[in-house]
Every structure is written in structure tokens, then in C-alpha cells.
Design an enzyme around this catalytic site. Structure first.
Site, PDB file in Angstrom:
ATOM      1  N   ARG A  69       0.858  -1.183   0.000  1.00 54.84           N
ATOM      2  CA  ARG A  69       0.000   0.000   0.000  1.00 54.84           C
ATOM      3  C   ARG A  69       0.899   1.240   0.000  1.00 54.84           C
ATOM      4  O   ARG A  69       1.729   1.403   0.892  1.00 54.84           O
ATOM      5  CB  ARG A  69      -0.897  -0.007   1.245  1.00 54.84           C
ATOM      6  CG  ARG A  69      -1.707   1.258   1.409  1.00 54.84           C
ATOM      7  CD  ARG A  69      -2.707   1.200   2.577  1.00 54.84           C
ATOM      8  NE  ARG A  69      -3.415   2.463   2.651  1.00 54.84           N
ATOM      9  CZ  ARG A  69      -3.383   3.301   3.695  1.00 54.84           C
ATOM     10  NH1 ARG A  69      -2.731   2.981   4.798  1.00 54.84           N
ATOM     11  NH2 ARG A  69      -4.027   4.448   3.647  1.00 54.84           N
ATOM     12  N   HIS A 113      -3.222  10.903   0.852  1.00 55.60           N
ATOM     13  CA  HIS A 113      -2.679  10.707   2.205  1.00 55.60           C
ATOM     14  C   HIS A 113      -2.117  12.056   2.661  1.00 55.60           C
ATOM     15  O   HIS A 113      -0.929  12.203   2.935  1.00 55.60           O
ATOM     16  CB  HIS A 113      -1.622   9.592   2.207  1.00 55.60           C
ATOM     17  CG  HIS A 113      -1.351   8.999   3.562  1.00 55.60           C
ATOM     18  ND1 HIS A 113      -1.406   7.644   3.827  1.00 55.60           N
ATOM     19  CD2 HIS A 113      -1.020   9.573   4.735  1.00 55.60           C
ATOM     20  CE1 HIS A 113      -1.110   7.416   5.098  1.00 55.60           C
ATOM     21  NE2 HIS A 113      -0.862   8.576   5.675  1.00 55.60           N
ATOM     22  N   GLU A 158      -7.620   8.195   6.363  1.00 63.40           N
ATOM     23  CA  GLU A 158      -7.919   8.813   7.659  1.00 63.40           C
ATOM     24  C   GLU A 158      -8.477  10.239   7.559  1.00 63.40           C
ATOM     25  O   GLU A 158      -7.867  11.202   8.051  1.00 63.40           O
ATOM     26  CB  GLU A 158      -6.672   8.825   8.552  1.00 63.40           C
ATOM     27  CG  GLU A 158      -6.105   7.444   8.836  1.00 63.40           C
ATOM     28  CD  GLU A 158      -5.023   7.444   9.921  1.00 63.40           C
ATOM     29  OE1 GLU A 158      -4.585   8.541  10.318  1.00 63.40           O
ATOM     30  OE2 GLU A 158      -4.637   6.356  10.368  1.00 63.40           O
ATOM     31  N   ASN A 282      -7.446   1.582   9.919  1.00 65.03           N
ATOM     32  CA  ASN A 282      -6.137   1.756  10.554  1.00 65.03           C
ATOM     33  C   ASN A 282      -6.345   1.689  12.050  1.00 65.03           C
ATOM     34  O   ASN A 282      -7.153   2.456  12.605  1.00 65.03           O
ATOM     35  CB  ASN A 282      -5.509   3.108  10.198  1.00 65.03           C
ATOM     36  CG  ASN A 282      -5.131   3.200   8.730  1.00 65.03           C
ATOM     37  OD1 ASN A 282      -5.195   2.208   8.000  1.00 65.03           O
ATOM     38  ND2 ASN A 282      -4.729   4.380   8.301  1.00 65.03           N
ATOM     39  N   TYR A 284      -4.440   1.687  15.830  1.00 68.05           N
ATOM     40  CA  TYR A 284      -3.244   1.879  16.675  1.00 68.05           C
ATOM     41  C   TYR A 284      -3.521   1.571  18.140  1.00 68.05           C
ATOM     42  O   TYR A 284      -2.765   0.846  18.772  1.00 68.05           O
ATOM     43  CB  TYR A 284      -2.671   3.289  16.482  1.00 68.05           C
ATOM     44  CG  TYR A 284      -1.991   3.406  15.125  1.00 68.05           C
ATOM     45  CD1 TYR A 284      -0.660   3.026  14.963  1.00 68.05           C
ATOM     46  CD2 TYR A 284      -2.708   3.797  13.991  1.00 68.05           C
ATOM     47  CE1 TYR A 284      -0.050   3.061  13.711  1.00 68.05           C
ATOM     48  CE2 TYR A 284      -2.102   3.836  12.740  1.00 68.05           C
ATOM     49  CZ  TYR A 284      -0.769   3.466  12.614  1.00 68.05           C
ATOM     50  OH  TYR A 284      -0.178   3.485  11.375  1.00 68.05           O
ATOM     51  N   GLU A 343      -3.481  -0.269   8.119  1.00 64.75           N
ATOM     52  CA  GLU A 343      -2.310   0.135   8.905  1.00 64.75           C
ATOM     53  C   GLU A 343      -2.428  -0.437  10.307  1.00 64.75           C
ATOM     54  O   GLU A 343      -3.504  -0.397  10.920  1.00 64.75           O
ATOM     55  CB  GLU A 343      -2.204   1.667   9.065  1.00 64.75           C
ATOM     56  CG  GLU A 343      -1.726   2.411   7.854  1.00 64.75           C
ATOM     57  CD  GLU A 343      -1.639   3.920   8.082  1.00 64.75           C
ATOM     58  OE1 GLU A 343      -1.398   4.362   9.235  1.00 64.75           O
ATOM     59  OE2 GLU A 343      -1.835   4.653   7.109  1.00 64.75           O
TER      60      GLU A 343
HETATM   61  C1  GBH Z   1      -1.393   7.073  10.798  1.00 64.40           C
HETATM   62  O1  GBH Z   1      -2.078   7.978  11.581  1.00 64.40           O
HETATM   63  C2  GBH Z   1      -1.070   7.705   9.487  1.00 64.40           C
HETATM   64  O2  GBH Z   1      -1.915   7.217   8.464  1.00 64.40           O
HETATM   65  C3  GBH Z   1       0.374   7.562   9.094  1.00 64.40           C
HETATM   66  O3  GBH Z   1       0.663   8.450   8.068  1.00 64.40           O
HETATM   67  C4  GBH Z   1       1.250   7.772  10.302  1.00 64.40           C
HETATM   68  O4  GBH Z   1       2.609   7.822   9.986  1.00 64.40           O
HETATM   69  C5  GBH Z   1       0.986   6.640  11.258  1.00 64.40           C
HETATM   70  O5  GBH Z   1      -0.364   6.509  11.524  1.00 64.40           O
HETATM   71  C6  GBH Z   1       1.744   6.760  12.577  1.00 64.40           C
HETATM   72  O6  GBH Z   1       1.388   7.902  13.256  1.00 64.40           O
HETATM   73  O7  GBH Z   1      -2.821   9.701  22.062  1.00 64.40           O
HETATM   74  O8  GBH Z   1      -1.911   7.590  22.718  1.00 64.40           O
HETATM   75  O9  GBH Z   1      -4.240   7.732  22.171  1.00 64.40           O
HETATM   76  C7  GBH Z   1      -2.313   7.546  12.907  1.00 64.40           C
HETATM   77  C8  GBH Z   1      -3.259   8.412  13.691  1.00 64.40           C
HETATM   78  C9  GBH Z   1      -3.601   9.516  15.731  1.00 64.40           C
HETATM   79  C10 GBH Z   1      -3.191   7.145  15.787  1.00 64.40           C
HETATM   80  C11 GBH Z   1      -3.227   9.598  17.182  1.00 64.40           C
HETATM   81  C12 GBH Z   1      -2.924   7.220  17.269  1.00 64.40           C
HETATM   82  C13 GBH Z   1      -3.420   8.650  19.299  1.00 64.40           C
HETATM   83  C14 GBH Z   1      -2.522   7.873  20.210  1.00 64.40           C
HETATM   84  N1  GBH Z   1      -3.005   8.391  15.109  1.00 64.40           N
HETATM   85  N2  GBH Z   1      -3.456   8.380  17.859  1.00 64.40           N
HETATM   86  S1  GBH Z   1      -2.900   8.258  21.905  1.00 64.40           S
END
Ligand code: GBH
Length: 426
Positions: A69, A113, A158, A282, A284, A343
Site C-alpha cells: 500500500r 494521504h 484517515e 487503521n 493503533y 495500517e
Molecule cells: C497514521 O495515523 C497515518 O496514516 C500515518 O501516516 C502515520 O505515519 C501513522 O499513523 C503513525 O502515526 O494519544 O496515545 O491515544 C495515525 C493516527 C492519531 C493514531 C493519534 C494514534 C493517538 C494515540 N493516530 N493516535 S494516543
């Protein structure tokens, strides 16, 4: 075939910002504005992927992955965002796709993006409804060139993050701090998605997806005030972007004092709710939400404790991915298309990155535990250490280490682990 892949984004890896006719993007402007990005870092060179792309595809191949991707830089294809097409910019992605196909790697391009052509921002960016139509024109140009080889397309990456960080808080480009007045940015991106989906299909695309970043929302307590706050947050972060696409309607925004938004015109929701061939997710980490302690937004981020954290400070909660996938199924039922985890990944410093291995292992297992969800792909963020937006080069998400002084690539322990995991050897 299940897609095992890795993901990157144009501005984060390409560099070569002035080459072959590329126009400026909002991220060029933002990075060159003092005080915006940590340590004054910019994407001017990044991973120099624009020149080293063959080596980078070889790394995708070497990890045993069958999908890649990447994102296409709108300002390379249309330097002014609209109007004249820059063939040299298209040629770059044409060659990339050719080599991916020759290597048996499924190309999965994302059309946006976050690197909007600066000329469009000068006309209002995503606050301007017209940007949605320009996005569809751009999608058509790219599809005409690549859809003989590219089957699967992702429109936006996103839109929540782009709206909130870019236009509500101003910590990302274009750096506007409009708070709730940024809401039209959600609608215009979603409208752009719908118009682009039509344009892609009209020009040969077989599969169209959108990628939303989703988070399971945990109320800080069982008290009704915290549960209501969590619901309000869930509405803004998850439902505002998934409901219109999957159900053809916006969620109730009355917790934000918002009724029927004036910028939604008749027919828009039909456009936005184009049938999708997959939903990109995505993931996290989850988010823990409590009642607000002042008059501002109807929620407060209470933070998650009791879990390990990455070098970025983000909590590591693998089971949140199972929870998220099952909650999507519960909420959308038959309206949920096949899901692709577009992601998932983490920031750690070490080359011998056992913590990343544990992170990926835990999340892949959680994905495989999810019941009732048709998951068809998993993409690690990211192939390379790269330009991590407002953090510059200070957070390393790669399976492959990059020495930014020499551009030397060194696969980390997780890279070798992933290859073995996919081959069923672990
Ligand atoms: C993605 O965004 C993007 O698509 C990518 O470009 C980027 O490099 C990658 O992730 C890594 O950042 O405050 O502890 O709860 C991720 C968006 C927004 C995910 C903030 C995690 C909060 C963590 N993020 N979020 S926390």
C-alpha cells in the site's frame, strides 16, 4: 488470497519535492514554516524513495509480502491540483506499478494521504466544496493510466485525522485551528470519496475502498456521564466517517450542538454511500473517555494506564483490534463489506526490535480471533522509518531502519520475523 502487506505514504518517504514537475503541497508549506514540525524537519528528502524505489520494492519482496500500500502524490500528477496533467509525475507511479506486478506484489494505491496541492489550499482546501470535485477529476486521471494493472484502490486515508489535526487543531498541515468549524472538512472529504469512487469505476477500477482510522472507545467509568461522553467521542471519531459511507446517513451530532448541517446538499449522501468493495481500517490503540471538566467539547481524553507503551507513548492493546473488528460487525451488520487492516504498527528505536515483534504478533493474533468479520488483508505501518509528520524523523515505525544521513536501509529483527510469520514458520 489474503493480503499480507506493508504501507507507506508519498510525503513521508518520497522526497524529491521539486523534481519532474511536482507542484508544492500543503506539507511543503507547513514544514518550511518555522515552529511547525519538531526540530524543523521537512520531507524535502525523506527516504529518497523517489530515487530508491526499486531497492524499496525489493525489500517488500524480501519480506515475503504479497501486497504493498502506497500513496500517490496529487501534486505530482496535477501540480496545481487541477488543470494540466504532469505526465512525468504519472510515469513514476506507472513504473512502480509495473515492477510491483512483475514481482507478484498487489499494488494498493491510496489517492490522498494528506499532501493536498497548495494551490487548492489557497482556494480554501477541503473547507471548499469544490475540492471534492477536483479530487474526483484527479482520481479519473490516475485510474485512466493505472487501472489496467491496479485492481484495488483506496480513496482517502484517515479523513478524521486530516480534519482534526489539519483543520481543527492545526498540528498538521494546513495548520488551521478552527475547532468545530472544521466540520465541513469531514463532509467535503467524504463527498470527494464518493465522487472519486464513481470516477474510479468509470475508468476501469474494480475495487474501491476508503481507509478510516478507528478506535474502540472505553468509558472511563460506568457512570452515565462518562458513558455519554464516550458515546459522543465515538460519534466524532468513528461514526462520523463510517456511518455516511456504509449507511448513507450522518450520526446524531446534537451532543456537539449541531443539527442538520447546512453544507450537506440534497443527493450528497447518496454519492457518499457508493457501494464499497472493502473498508480499510487503521488501528493503533483504544481511547478512554470521561465527562468533560469544562464547557468546551462534550468529552475529555482520560488516557489509558496499565498497558505498555510504544516510544511514542501510545498504549499497546492488541485485543483492541479484535474488539474494534467485532464492534464494526455489531454496528453495521450486513452493511459491513470485507475489512482490510490497512495500517497497524508502532514506534520503537531498536534495530533488534523485540517490542515491535511482540506488538505485531499480538495484533495479528487478535485480528485472527475476531469473530464474524471477513478480514482480507493486514498491512504493517510501515515499510521504512520515515517522516512522521509533526514529529519529523523522531519516531521510527519501519520494519526497515533508515539512516537518514546515508539513506542506508537495514532490515530490523521484525522484518525477518514477519517473513517467517507469514510463511507459517513461527
Ligand atoms: C497514521 O495515523 C497515518 O496514516 C500515518 O501516516 C502515520 O505515519 C501513522 O499513523 C503513525 O502515526 O494519544 O496515545 O491515544 C495515525 C493516527 C492519531 C493514531 C493519534 C494514534 C493517538 C494515540 N493516530 N493516535 S494516543
Amino acid at each position: 488470497m489474503f493480503l499480507w502487506g506493508t504501507a507507506t505514504a508519498s510525503y513521508q518517504i518520497e522526497g524529491a519535492v521539486g523534481e519532474d514537475g511536482r507542484g508544492p503541497s500543503i506539507w511543503d508549506t507547513f514544514c518550511h514554516t518555522p515552529g511547525r514540525v519538531r526540530d524543523g524537519h521537512t520531507g524535502d528528502v525523506a527516504c529518497d524513495h523517489y530515487h530508491r524505489w526499486r531497492e524499496d520494492i525489493a525489500l517488500v519482496k524480501g519480506a515475503g509480502l504479497n501486497a504493498y500500500r502506497f500513496s500517490i502524490a496529487w501534486p505530482r500528477v496535477l501540480p496545481a491540483g487541477t488543470g494540466a496533467v504532469n505526465q512525468a509525475g504519472l510515469d513514476f507511479y506507472d513504473r512502480l506499478v509495473d515492477v510491483l506486478c512483475a514481482e507478484g506484489i498487489v499494488p494498493v494505491p491510496t489517492l490522498f494521504h494528506w499532501d493536498l496541492p497548495q494551490a487548492l489550499e489557497d482556494g480554501g482546501g477541503w473547507l471548499d466544496r469544490d475540492t471534492a470535485a477536483r479530487f474526483a477529476d484527479y482520481a479519473a486521471v490516475v485510474a485512466r493510466r493505472l487501472s489496467d494493472r491496479v485492481r484495488m484502490w483506496i480513496t482517502l486515508n484517515e479523513p478524521f485525522v486530516h480534519m482534526v489535526y489539519g483543520y481543527a487543531l492545526g498540528t498538521h498541515a494546513p495548520g488551521r485551528a478552527l475547532f468545530l468549524d472544521a466540520l465541513p472538512v469531514a463532509h467535503h472529504q467524504l463527498l470527494g470519496h464518493g465522487l472519486a469512487a464513481r470516477a474510479l469505476r468509470a475508468n476501469g477500477a474494480e475495487q474501491v475502498l476508503i481507509t478510516n482510522n478507528c478506535t474502540p472507545v472505553w468509558p472511563a467509568s460506568a457512570a452515565p456521564e462518562d458513558v455519554a461522553a464516550a458515546d459522543a467521542y465515538d460519534t466524532l471519531h468513528n461514526r462520523l466517517f463510517n456511518d455516511p459511507v456504509l449507511l448513507g446517513r450522518y450520526p446524531d451530532l446534537s451532543a456537539y450542538g449541531i443539527g442538520e448541517p447546512a453544507f450537506v446538499q440534497p443527493g450528497d449522501l447518496e454519492t457518499i454511500a457508493q457501494p464499497l468493495d472493502g473498508l480499510g481500517i487503521n488501528y493503533y490503540n483504544p481511547t478512554r473517555i470521561a465527562r468533560p471538566d469544562d464547557e468546551g467539547l462534550p468529552f475529555r481524553d482520560a488516557g489509558i494506564t496499565g498497558y505498555p507503551t510504544t516510544a511514542f507513548g501510545w498504549p499497546v492493546v492488541p485485543d483492541g483490534l479484535r474488539e474494534l473488528l467485532e464492534s464494526l460487525r455489531a454496528r453495521y451488520g450486513e452493511a459491513l463489506p470485507p475489512v482490510y487492516v490497512t495500517e497497524n504498527g508502532c514506534s520503537y528505536e531498536e534495530l533488534d526490535d523485540r517490542e515491535r515483534i511482540a506488538y505485531l504478533d499480538g495484533h495479528i493474533a487478535a485480528m485472527e480471533r475476531a469473530e464474524g468479520v471477513d478480514v482480507r488483508g493486514y498491512f504493517v505501518w510501515s515499510l521504512l522509518d520515515n517522516f512522521e509528520w509533526a514529529e519529523g524523523y523522531n519516531q521510527r515505525f519501519g520494519l526497515v531502519h533508515v539512516d537518514f544521513a546515508t539513506q542506508e536501509r537495514t532490515p530490523k529483527a521484525s522484518y525477518h520475523w514477519l517473513r517467517d510469520r507469514i510463511a507459517g514458520r513461527t
